[in-house]
Design a protein around this motif. Structure first.
Motif, PDB file in Angstrom:
ATOM      1  N   ASP A 186       1.035  -0.931   0.309  1.00 53.95           N
ATOM      2  CA  ASP A 186       0.159   0.263   0.213  1.00 53.95           C
ATOM      3  C   ASP A 186       0.472   1.648  -0.084  1.00 53.95           C
ATOM      4  O   ASP A 186       1.922   1.020   0.964  1.00 53.95           O
ATOM      5  CB  ASP A 186      -0.807  -0.154   1.837  1.00 53.95           C
ATOM      6  CG  ASP A 186      -2.173   1.629   1.363  1.00 53.95           C
ATOM      7  OD1 ASP A 186      -1.382   2.062   0.809  1.00 53.95           O
ATOM      8  OD2 ASP A 186      -3.040   0.762   1.612  1.00 53.95           O
ATOM      9  N   PRO A 187       1.135   2.142  -1.162  1.00 48.86           N
ATOM     10  CA  PRO A 187       1.896   2.975  -0.792  1.00 48.86           C
ATOM     11  C   PRO A 187       1.306   4.399   0.234  1.00 48.86           C
ATOM     12  O   PRO A 187       2.631   4.798   0.508  1.00 48.86           O
ATOM     13  CB  PRO A 187       1.020   4.476  -2.537  1.00 48.86           C
ATOM     14  CG  PRO A 187       0.945   3.067  -3.064  1.00 48.86           C
ATOM     15  CD  PRO A 187      -0.215   1.597  -2.235  1.00 48.86           C
ATOM     16  N   ALA A 188       0.522   3.928   0.626  1.00 51.16           N
ATOM     17  CA  ALA A 188       0.215   4.906   1.911  1.00 51.16           C
ATOM     18  C   ALA A 188       0.387   4.538   3.290  1.00 51.16           C
ATOM     19  O   ALA A 188       1.301   4.988   3.618  1.00 51.16           O
ATOM     20  CB  ALA A 188      -0.861   4.666   2.260  1.00 51.16           C
ATOM     21  N   PHE A 189       1.174   3.034   3.129  1.00 51.22           N
ATOM     22  CA  PHE A 189       2.345   2.649   4.016  1.00 51.22           C
ATOM     23  C   PHE A 189       3.485   3.068   4.601  1.00 51.22           C
ATOM     24  O   PHE A 189       4.264   3.644   5.112  1.00 51.22           O
ATOM     25  CB  PHE A 189       2.560   1.225   4.402  1.00 51.22           C
ATOM     26  CG  PHE A 189       3.850   0.825   4.580  1.00 51.22           C
ATOM     27  CD1 PHE A 189       3.603   0.493   6.227  1.00 51.22           C
ATOM     28  CD2 PHE A 189       4.767   0.482   4.276  1.00 51.22           C
ATOM     29  CE1 PHE A 189       4.801   0.165   7.334  1.00 51.22           C
ATOM     30  CE2 PHE A 189       6.226   0.101   5.228  1.00 51.22           C
ATOM     31  CZ  PHE A 189       6.044  -0.044   6.502  1.00 51.22           C
ATOM     32  N   TRP A 190       4.027   3.790   3.336  1.00 49.34           N
ATOM     33  CA  TRP A 190       5.493   4.379   2.967  1.00 49.34           C
ATOM     34  C   TRP A 190       5.652   5.947   4.287  1.00 49.34           C
ATOM     35  O   TRP A 190       6.647   5.943   4.422  1.00 49.34           O
ATOM     36  CB  TRP A 190       6.269   4.484   2.021  1.00 49.34           C
ATOM     37  CG  TRP A 190       6.510   2.994   1.218  1.00 49.34           C
ATOM     38  CD1 TRP A 190       5.447   2.393   0.839  1.00 49.34           C
ATOM     39  CD2 TRP A 190       7.083   1.857   2.080  1.00 49.34           C
ATOM     40  NE1 TRP A 190       5.954   0.394   0.352  1.00 49.34           N
ATOM     41  CE2 TRP A 190       7.035   0.757   1.667  1.00 49.34           C
ATOM     42  CE3 TRP A 190       8.428   2.162   2.925  1.00 49.34           C
ATOM     43  CZ2 TRP A 190       7.946  -0.169   1.208  1.00 49.34           C
ATOM     44  CZ3 TRP A 190       9.798   1.460   3.188  1.00 49.34           C
ATOM     45  CH2 TRP A 190       9.302  -0.386   1.999  1.00 49.34           C
ATOM     46  N   PRO A 191       5.080   6.793   3.627  1.00 49.68           N
ATOM     47  CA  PRO A 191       4.421   8.183   4.494  1.00 49.68           C
ATOM     48  C   PRO A 191       4.578   7.736   5.740  1.00 49.68           C
ATOM     49  O   PRO A 191       5.425   9.008   6.902  1.00 49.68           O
ATOM     50  CB  PRO A 191       3.747   9.021   3.895  1.00 49.68           C
ATOM     51  CG  PRO A 191       3.105   7.838   3.174  1.00 49.68           C
ATOM     52  CD  PRO A 191       3.996   6.749   2.737  1.00 49.68           C
ATOM     53  N   ALA A 192       3.371   6.860   6.238  1.00 48.94           N
ATOM     54  CA  ALA A 192       3.963   6.160   7.907  1.00 48.94           C
ATOM     55  C   ALA A 192       4.250   5.232   8.399  1.00 48.94           C
ATOM     56  O   ALA A 192       4.904   6.331   9.830  1.00 48.94           O
ATOM     57  CB  ALA A 192       2.132   5.465   7.711  1.00 48.94           C
ATOM     58  N   LEU A 193       5.414   5.071   8.229  1.00 45.93           N
ATOM     59  CA  LEU A 193       6.652   4.802   8.231  1.00 45.93           C
ATOM     60  C   LEU A 193       7.885   5.064   8.305  1.00 45.93           C
ATOM     61  O   LEU A 193       8.297   6.073   9.592  1.00 45.93           O
ATOM     62  CB  LEU A 193       7.640   3.233   7.260  1.00 45.93           C
ATOM     63  CG  LEU A 193       9.145   2.514   7.699  1.00 45.93           C
ATOM     64  CD1 LEU A 193       8.730   1.711   9.071  1.00 45.93           C
ATOM     65  CD2 LEU A 193       9.059   1.935   6.491  1.00 45.93           C
ATOM     66  N   HIS A 194       7.755   6.775   7.667  1.00 56.24           N
ATOM     67  CA  HIS A 194       8.905   7.267   7.366  1.00 56.24           C
ATOM     68  C   HIS A 194       8.974   8.442   9.209  1.00 56.24           C
ATOM     69  O   HIS A 194       9.523   8.588   9.124  1.00 56.24           O
ATOM     70  CB  HIS A 194       8.418   8.244   6.483  1.00 56.24           C
ATOM     71  CG  HIS A 194       9.201   9.785   6.102  1.00 56.24           C
ATOM     72  ND1 HIS A 194       9.380  10.720   6.521  1.00 56.24           N
ATOM     73  CD2 HIS A 194      11.343   9.442   5.698  1.00 56.24           C
ATOM     74  CE1 HIS A 194      10.414  11.859   6.408  1.00 56.24           C
ATOM     75  NE2 HIS A 194      11.308  10.540   5.539  1.00 56.24           N
ATOM     76  N   ALA A 195       7.444   8.380   9.018  1.00 55.30           N
ATOM     77  CA  ALA A 195       6.382   9.056  10.021  1.00 55.30           C
ATOM     78  C   ALA A 195       7.205   8.554  11.818  1.00 55.30           C
ATOM     79  O   ALA A 195       7.997   9.310  12.859  1.00 55.30           O
ATOM     80  CB  ALA A 195       5.119   9.447  10.536  1.00 55.30           C
ATOM     81  N   SER A 196       7.428   7.191  11.822  1.00 55.60           N
ATOM     82  CA  SER A 196       7.847   7.006  12.394  1.00 55.60           C
ATOM     83  C   SER A 196       9.373   6.205  12.714  1.00 55.60           C
ATOM     84  O   SER A 196      10.094   6.679  13.658  1.00 55.60           O
ATOM     85  CB  SER A 196       6.307   5.205  13.346  1.00 55.60           C
ATOM     86  OG  SER A 196       7.542   4.803  13.583  1.00 55.60           O
ATOM     87  N   GLU A 197       9.816   5.941  11.610  1.00 53.23           N
ATOM     88  CA  GLU A 197      11.020   5.688  11.167  1.00 53.23           C
ATOM     89  C   GLU A 197      11.526   6.609  10.187  1.00 53.23           C
ATOM     90  O   GLU A 197      11.700   6.598   8.867  1.00 53.23           O
ATOM     91  CB  GLU A 197      11.236   4.860  10.981  1.00 53.23           C
ATOM     92  CG  GLU A 197      12.131   4.146  10.772  1.00 53.23           C
ATOM     93  CD  GLU A 197      13.354   3.468  11.828  1.00 53.23           C
ATOM     94  OE1 GLU A 197      14.948   4.287  11.745  1.00 53.23           O
ATOM     95  OE2 GLU A 197      13.170   2.989  12.949  1.00 53.23           O
ATOM     96  N   PRO A 198      12.364   7.885  11.037  1.00 54.83           N
ATOM     97  CA  PRO A 198      12.184   9.174   9.827  1.00 54.83           C
ATOM     98  C   PRO A 198      13.478   8.768   8.845  1.00 54.83           C
ATOM     99  O   PRO A 198      15.156   7.630   9.474  1.00 54.83           O
ATOM    100  CB  PRO A 198      12.819  10.068  10.751  1.00 54.83           C
ATOM    101  CG  PRO A 198      12.379   9.980  12.176  1.00 54.83           C
ATOM    102  CD  PRO A 198      12.020   8.454  11.783  1.00 54.83           C
ATOM    103  N   PHE A 199      13.714   8.889   7.805  1.00 53.76           N
ATOM    104  CA  PHE A 199      14.767   8.479   6.727  1.00 53.76           C
ATOM    105  C   PHE A 199      14.888   9.424   5.698  1.00 53.76           C
ATOM    106  O   PHE A 199      13.288   9.425   5.391  1.00 53.76           O
ATOM    107  CB  PHE A 199      14.870   6.886   6.202  1.00 53.76           C
ATOM    108  CG  PHE A 199      13.427   6.175   5.660  1.00 53.76           C
ATOM    109  CD1 PHE A 199      13.548   6.452   4.354  1.00 53.76           C
ATOM    110  CD2 PHE A 199      12.760   5.695   6.359  1.00 53.76           C
ATOM    111  CE1 PHE A 199      12.242   6.138   3.803  1.00 53.76           C
ATOM    112  CE2 PHE A 199      11.036   5.382   5.640  1.00 53.76           C
ATOM    113  CZ  PHE A 199      12.113   5.248   4.535  1.00 53.76           C
ATOM    114  N   ASP A 200      16.322   9.676   4.289  1.00 53.62           N
ATOM    115  CA  ASP A 200      16.209  10.534   4.195  1.00 53.62           C
ATOM    116  C   ASP A 200      16.245   9.404   2.585  1.00 53.62           C
ATOM    117  O   ASP A 200      17.062   8.200   2.018  1.00 53.62           O
ATOM    118  CB  ASP A 200      17.422  11.381   4.039  1.00 53.62           C
ATOM    119  CG  ASP A 200      17.453  11.707   2.448  1.00 53.62           C
ATOM    120  OD1 ASP A 200      16.925  11.604   1.660  1.00 53.62           O
ATOM    121  OD2 ASP A 200      19.062  12.498   2.024  1.00 53.62           O
ATOM    122  N   PRO A 201      14.639   9.473   1.378  1.00 53.55           N
ATOM    123  CA  PRO A 201      14.407   8.601   0.796  1.00 53.55           C
ATOM    124  C   PRO A 201      15.762   8.195  -0.228  1.00 53.55           C
ATOM    125  O   PRO A 201      15.898   7.287  -1.066  1.00 53.55           O
ATOM    126  CB  PRO A 201      13.066   9.087   0.112  1.00 53.55           C
ATOM    127  CG  PRO A 201      11.943   9.553   1.414  1.00 53.55           C
ATOM    128  CD  PRO A 201      13.786  10.074   2.269  1.00 53.55           C
TER     129      PRO A 201
END
Length: 223
Positions: free
Chosen positions: A148-163
């Motif tokens: 689900d494309p919506a998962f990745w911003p949710a993960l990023h909010a919890s686990e910040p990383f530079d794509p």
């Protein structure tokens, strides 16, 4: 395949990437249907057909990976059944060496898995893989699978990383596509997730056969 000097974060799938997918294949296609047939008193062919049809109808959804859903659907303790064949859980070839190299490197290493917490805990107990990484995230904590494309911003909010400085290694092509949409720049798939099945069809991303081809992990040069 990877310019390690440009990488800060490594996101790793678990099943089919770090661990041999054979365990999961055997469980879902052989062991679970056999135990379901025993419990329900139905023919093995009928049990396999019912489970296969449910698998196909849910593929790519969070329920597909949810052991609680399957326990309710089949009227069996699926988490407990997974322990019955836990001796089949093992790393893919040279994955431990790769994890050790990452542990000693400059990279933050994070497992991102669709596995339900019960299955994840069993695999951690069997392999000790959690000792080699900085964090483990299961998609069940976010309510969305990696596909689900919506998962990745949710993960990023919890686990910040530079794509732009992140690499994702995953055998799931749909998950790779969703991560690519989010902006993860460095993507690798897996050539043969299940050691006892044929390799995956070729995808849009380089397919990793052995982790040793990614070594050594070169640190950034001092400025």
């Amino acid at each position: 395949m990877i310019d390690w000097e440009r990488i800060q974060t490594v996101l790793l799938d678990m099943d089919g990437t770090l661990l041999d997918l054979h365990y999961d294949t055997y469980f879902w296609l052989t062991h679970l249907p056999a135990r379901y047939a025993e419990t329900r008193g139905v023919e093995p062919e009928q049990a396999s057909r019912e489970i296969h049809e449910t698998i196909q109808s849910l593929k790519g959804s969070l329920e597909w990976y949810c052991l609680d859903f399957w326990s309710n659907r089949l009227g069996m303790n699926v988490s407990q059944l997974k322990h019955e064949v836990g001796d089949r859980i093992r790393f893919r070839a040279d994955a431990p060496a790769f994890l050790r190299a990452l542990k000693a490197s400059h990279c933050r290493t994070v497992i991102v898995t669709n596995a339900h917490r019960g299955g994840l805990d069993l695999k951690r107990e069997r392999t000790g893989l959690d000792q080699w990484v900085d964090a483990i995230h299961t998609t069940h904590s976010f309510g969305r699978p990696k596909e689900d494309p919506a998962f990745w911003p949710a993960l990023h909010a919890s686990e910040p990383f530079d794509p732009a400085t992140t690499v994702l290694i995953d055998d799931n092509h749909t998950a790779l596509s969703a991560a690519e949409t989010f902006g993860v720049r460095h993507l690798l798939s897996i050539h043969q997730p299940d050691s006892q099945r044929d390799p995956l069809p070729e995808g849009r991303w380089p397919a990793l056969e052995r982790f040793e081809t990614l070594l050594p992990i070169t640190p950034p040069q001092p400025v």
